[in-house]
Design an enzyme around this catalytic site. Sequence first.
Site, short mmCIF file in Angstrom:
data_model
loop_
_atom_site.label_atom_id
_atom_site.label_comp_id
_atom_site.label_asym_id
_atom_site.label_seq_id
_atom_site.Cartn_x
_atom_site.Cartn_y
_atom_site.Cartn_z
CG HIS A 152 -28.99 -43.46 99.43
ND1 HIS A 152 -29.60 -44.41 98.77
CD2 HIS A 152 -29.25 -42.33 98.88
CE1 HIS A 152 -30.41 -43.90 97.92
NE2 HIS A 152 -30.44 -42.63 97.96
CE1 TYR B 248 -26.39 -51.68 87.86
CE2 TYR B 248 -28.07 -52.11 89.78
CZ TYR B 248 -26.85 -51.56 89.37
OH TYR B 248 -25.92 -51.02 90.03
#
EC number: 1.17.4.1
Length: 340
Positions: A216, A126
């Site tokens: 995950h 980001y």
Amino acid sequence: MAANNKKYFLESFSPLGYVKNNFQGNLRSVNWNLVDDEKDLEVWNRIVQNFWLPEKIPVSNDIPSWKKLSKDWQDLITKTFTGLTLLDTIQATIGDICQIDHALTDHEQVIYANFAFMVGVHARSYGTIFSTLCTSEQINAAHEWVVNTESLQKRAKALIPYYTGNDPLKSKVAAALMPGFLLYGGFYLPFYLSSRKQLPNTSDIIRLILRDKVIHNYYSGYKYQRKLEKLPLAKQKEMKAFVFELMYRLIELEKDYLKELYEGFGIVDDAIKFSVYNAGKFLQNLGYDSPFTAAETRIKPEIFAQLSARADENHDFFSGNGSSYVMGVSEETNDDDWNF
């Protein structure tokens, strides 16, 4: 497990086990040639194959698209991604790290160490987007907004007590909730824009992040189920009640946040449905049925298409840094190889 292998594990300790045993006993190294759970090796191979870095994605190609957006949309995107950065910061520095302490196997410990690193890469991604598209004023304002926005702070703080608590199962649920549910309200925005041919390379990064999150979440859900099946039925029922209670509480926090974040942009209702859809997927990953109706989870086809890791990518994946690539393998040649 063979008797000799059992003896090996009983008479030695992983580094973390050594600490828990008051620094007594002999240390052992992680042995990938002696795997207790084949799922550990499967997941390790997948996450290594999927390794990527944001610097390899040409986000600068999105600058023309970014400049066409109004300031309100630019600010919304910056706020949304900064909110996602906060969640990944929590997961990388607390959530996944805490799972090392609760691991069932030596290999699970190093897998969660890898997860923590990759979530750190997600948070860095980001920053790559910000530094490419945004002004310093926009970036600083967005980070201040994160600190001062109560609805965001509440949802960000909600899982931390379970990460750090004394119940390994509840910690595992929290570890799965972040990549399995809590991030998706923020993911909705780049997928919405990508479906309209806006910021396509930025959306490629989000797809790469999403691909990691799926693994995950899957792995934490798998380990949760392996722990759960060893417990008495009464405890299993107690955990199911806990999961659903926490899930519904988070959904309400998520609704409050998304209403505040997306208000005035015409996407609140669809973003909430997108989040609830993924809440159902999260529950299924833990072995439970989704309680949500089709109306509560209806996603527009153009958004659903963006969930594919292969959707509408825009850069060269030969180097192995995209979301639909297979890592290239190089081999040196000699003169004989060219004698056809």
